[in-house]
Design an enzyme around this catalytic site. Structure first.
Site, PDB file in Angstrom:
ATOM      1  N   GLU A   1      26.101   6.395  -9.980  1.00  0.00           N
ATOM      2  CA  GLU A   1      26.560   7.581  -9.317  1.00  0.00           C
ATOM      3  C   GLU A   1      26.226   8.124  -8.202  1.00  0.00           C
ATOM      4  OE1 GLU A   1      27.664  11.388 -11.470  1.00  0.00           O
ATOM      5  OE2 GLU A   1      26.717  10.273 -13.087  1.00  0.00           O
TER       6      GLU A   1
ATOM      7  N   THR B   1       1.160   2.163  13.129  1.00  0.00           N
ATOM      8  CA  THR B   1       0.608   1.305  12.058  1.00  0.00           C
ATOM      9  C   THR B   1       0.129   0.045  12.440  1.00  0.00           C
ATOM     10  OG1 THR B   1       1.296   1.224  10.091  1.00  0.00           O
ATOM     11  CG2 THR B   1       0.444   3.105  10.386  1.00  0.00           C
TER      12      THR B   1
ATOM     13  N   GLY C   1       3.108  -5.897   5.656  1.00  0.00           N
ATOM     14  CA  GLY C   1       3.147  -7.345   5.921  1.00  0.00           C
ATOM     15  C   GLY C   1       3.527  -7.393   4.635  1.00  0.00           C
ATOM     16  N   THR C   2       3.283  -6.621   3.513  1.00  0.00           N
ATOM     17  CA  THR C   2       3.425  -6.532   1.644  1.00  0.00           C
ATOM     18  C   THR C   2       4.662  -6.513   0.902  1.00  0.00           C
ATOM     19  OG1 THR C   2       0.647  -6.790   0.988  1.00  0.00           O
ATOM     20  CG2 THR C   2       2.386  -6.592  -0.288  1.00  0.00           C
TER      21      THR C   2
ATOM     22  N   SER D   1       6.914  -0.357   2.149  1.00  0.00           N
ATOM     23  CA  SER D   1       7.698   0.657   3.226  1.00  0.00           C
ATOM     24  C   SER D   1       7.688  -0.517   4.547  1.00  0.00           C
ATOM     25  CB  SER D   1       5.963   0.604   3.730  1.00  0.00           C
ATOM     26  OG  SER D   1       4.991  -0.364   4.230  1.00  0.00           O
TER      27      SER D   1
ATOM     28  N   ASN E   1       2.829  12.282   0.500  1.00  0.00           N
ATOM     29  CA  ASN E   1       3.327  11.920  -0.569  1.00  0.00           C
ATOM     30  C   ASN E   1       3.840  12.676  -1.499  1.00  0.00           C
ATOM     31  OD1 ASN E   1       2.406   9.248  -0.035  1.00  0.00           O
ATOM     32  ND2 ASN E   1       0.549   8.464  -0.089  1.00  0.00           N
TER      33      ASN E   1
ATOM     34  N   GLN F   1       0.910  -1.528   0.110  1.00  0.00           N
ATOM     35  CA  GLN F   1      -0.237   0.033   0.232  1.00  0.00           C
ATOM     36  C   GLN F   1       0.790   1.587   0.047  1.00  0.00           C
ATOM     37  OE1 GLN F   1      -2.730   0.404   2.715  1.00  0.00           O
ATOM     38  NE2 GLN F   1      -4.143   2.097   2.175  1.00  0.00           N
TER      39      GLN F   1
END
Length: 449
Positions: A254, A179, A144-145, A140, A228, A11
């Protein structure tokens, strides 16, 4: 061409990705349906943006990226959002059930089923490239994902594309704002593979970005969209030199060469001084002023105080109305400041890039339209604070083996927890040693060799 493929996992990765592509499209005059009206071509026929977009036969520009998630909900928002026509359906890969904040589900059980699909999608994009330089991976490590599938994917990319560089933009858990309860577990487990399988990881954390929104942009209650968009500005500044022509352009590799003194010491702090539209109305900041504020703790995108550590190297990316002479003067001033300390084995420590394209702002966004801006990524020993915070929380939970059964039930072994934790302990130690003055320890060094 030197193309770059962006991979947005989970997410957080997807929502940051949305903000980034929204901004990139605005910067290059590409409409939400991928068309680029010929009269809008910025910079007159400059095709450097093809590093990030591929052009189809019908003149449509498609981002070179994939969005991956185990659950369908977040990707469905992209499928129905403003930019739904921009992406090819095969670029949006989602599964049926999500990782439920569990690293083991993202990495072993559910992630394993979808990872080949993801790699096929990436392979298709890679085949369209003439000279792929590397990957940008957005995720992140608290969920979990992002943590599980993210690290699984990085491991597989190392196998399939061994020599290509991988830059991670990683959202780390914040000190106060959390979270998920199991954030410390997921972070430690996935940092374990970030250490091994990314070349440079830029650390971001929500709390630090919240503070910037509140303090510098006067947004009372920042939303994820505000956050974001701010993160997208930083990523845009870092990648501007790949997408536009400029005086001092910086390649992905670089960054690596100039910022990473030892392979494991590759976790970067980023900072971007921003000002709100109200303030900008009254003042235009000079190159020296924006450079100074880039070193302010208040501009840091991760919660750690650079004054507690030493800098090993830093990369300053300017854009807009900036000339090398001003940059050199500003950097010279920074070097004389006592508060900004460099390790004694790295006397020069600065890499600068200049890009003439001024920063673009999202209409109805929070940022001011400014003439010039800077974004800095720096390698500082202070980043160890972030790890020690997470490690401490990990230890408190792991001492009681709290929540561990959820991970073991998904096919993990308890040994992996302690292995990952030891790896991070070693990383903290590495950072400590890098910052130690070398001059004093010369006698002992010979004994150690």
């Amino acid at each position: 061409m030197r193309e770059v493929i962006s991979i947005h996992v989970g997410q957080a990765g997807i929502q940051v990705g949305n903000a980034c592509w929204e901004l990139f499209c605005l910067e290059h005059g590409i409409q939400p349906d991928g068309q680029m009206p010929s009269n809008k071509t910025i910079g007159g026929g400059d095709d450097a943006f093809n590093t990030f977009f591929s052009e189809t036969g019908t003149g449509k520009h498609v981002p070179r990226c994939v969005f991956l998630d185990l659950g369908p909900t977040v990707i469905d928002e992209v499928r129905t959002g403003t930019y739904r026509q921009l992406f090819h359906p095969e670029q949006l890969i989602s599964g049926k059930e999500d990782a439920a904040n569990n690293f083991a589900r993202g990495h072993y059980t559910i992630g394993k089923e979808i990872v080949d699909l993801c790699l096929d999608g990436i392979r298709k994009l890679a085949d369209q490239c003439t000279g792929l330089q590397g990957f940008l991976v957005f995720n992140s490590v608290g969920g979990g994902t992002g943590s599980g599938l993210g690290s699984l994917l990085l491991e597989r990319l190392s196998v399939d594309y061994g020599k290509k560089s991988k830059l991670g933009f990683t959202i780390y858990p914040s000190p106060q704002v959390s979270t998920a309860v199991v954030e410390p577990y997921n972070s430690v487990l996935s940092t374990h593979s970030l250490l091994e399988h990314t070349d440079v990881a830029v650390m971001l954390d929500n709390e630090a970005v919240y503070d910037i929104c509140r303090r510098n942009l006067d947004i009372e209650r920042p939303t994820y969209t505000n956050l974001n968009r701010l993160i997208a500005q930083v990523i845009s500044s870092l990648t501007a030199s790949l997408r536009f022509d400029g005086a001092l352009n910086v390649d992905v590799t670089e960054f690596q060469t100039n910022l990473v003194p030892y392979p494991r010491i590759h976790f970067m702090l980023s900072s971007a001084p921003v000002i709100s539209a109200e303030k900008a109305y009254h003042e235009q900041l000079s190159v020296a002023e924006i450079t100074n504020s880039a070193f302010e703790p208040a501009s840091m995108m991760a919660k750690c105080d650079p004054r507690h550590g030493k800098y090993m190297a830093c990369c300053l990316m300017y854009r807009g109305d900036v000339v090398p002479k001003d940059v050199n003067a500003a950097v010279a001033t920074i070097k004389t400041k006592r508060t900004i300390q460099f390790v004694d084995w790295c006397p020069t420590g600065f890499k600068c890039g200049i890009n003439y394209q001024p920063p673009t702002v999202v209409p109805s966004g929070d940022l001011a339209k400014v003439m010039r801006a800077v974004c800095m990524i720096s390698n500082s020993t202070a980043i160890a604070e972030v790890f020690s915070r997470i490690d401490h929380k990990f230890d408190l939970m792991y001492a009681k083996r709290a929540f561990v059964h959820w991970y073991v039930g998904e096919g993990m072994e308890e040994g992996e927890f302690s292995e990952a934790r030891e790896d991070l302990a070693a990383l903290e130690k590495d950072y400590e040693e890098v910052g130690i003055e070398t001059a004093e320890g010369e006698g002992e060094e010979e004994g150690m060799e």
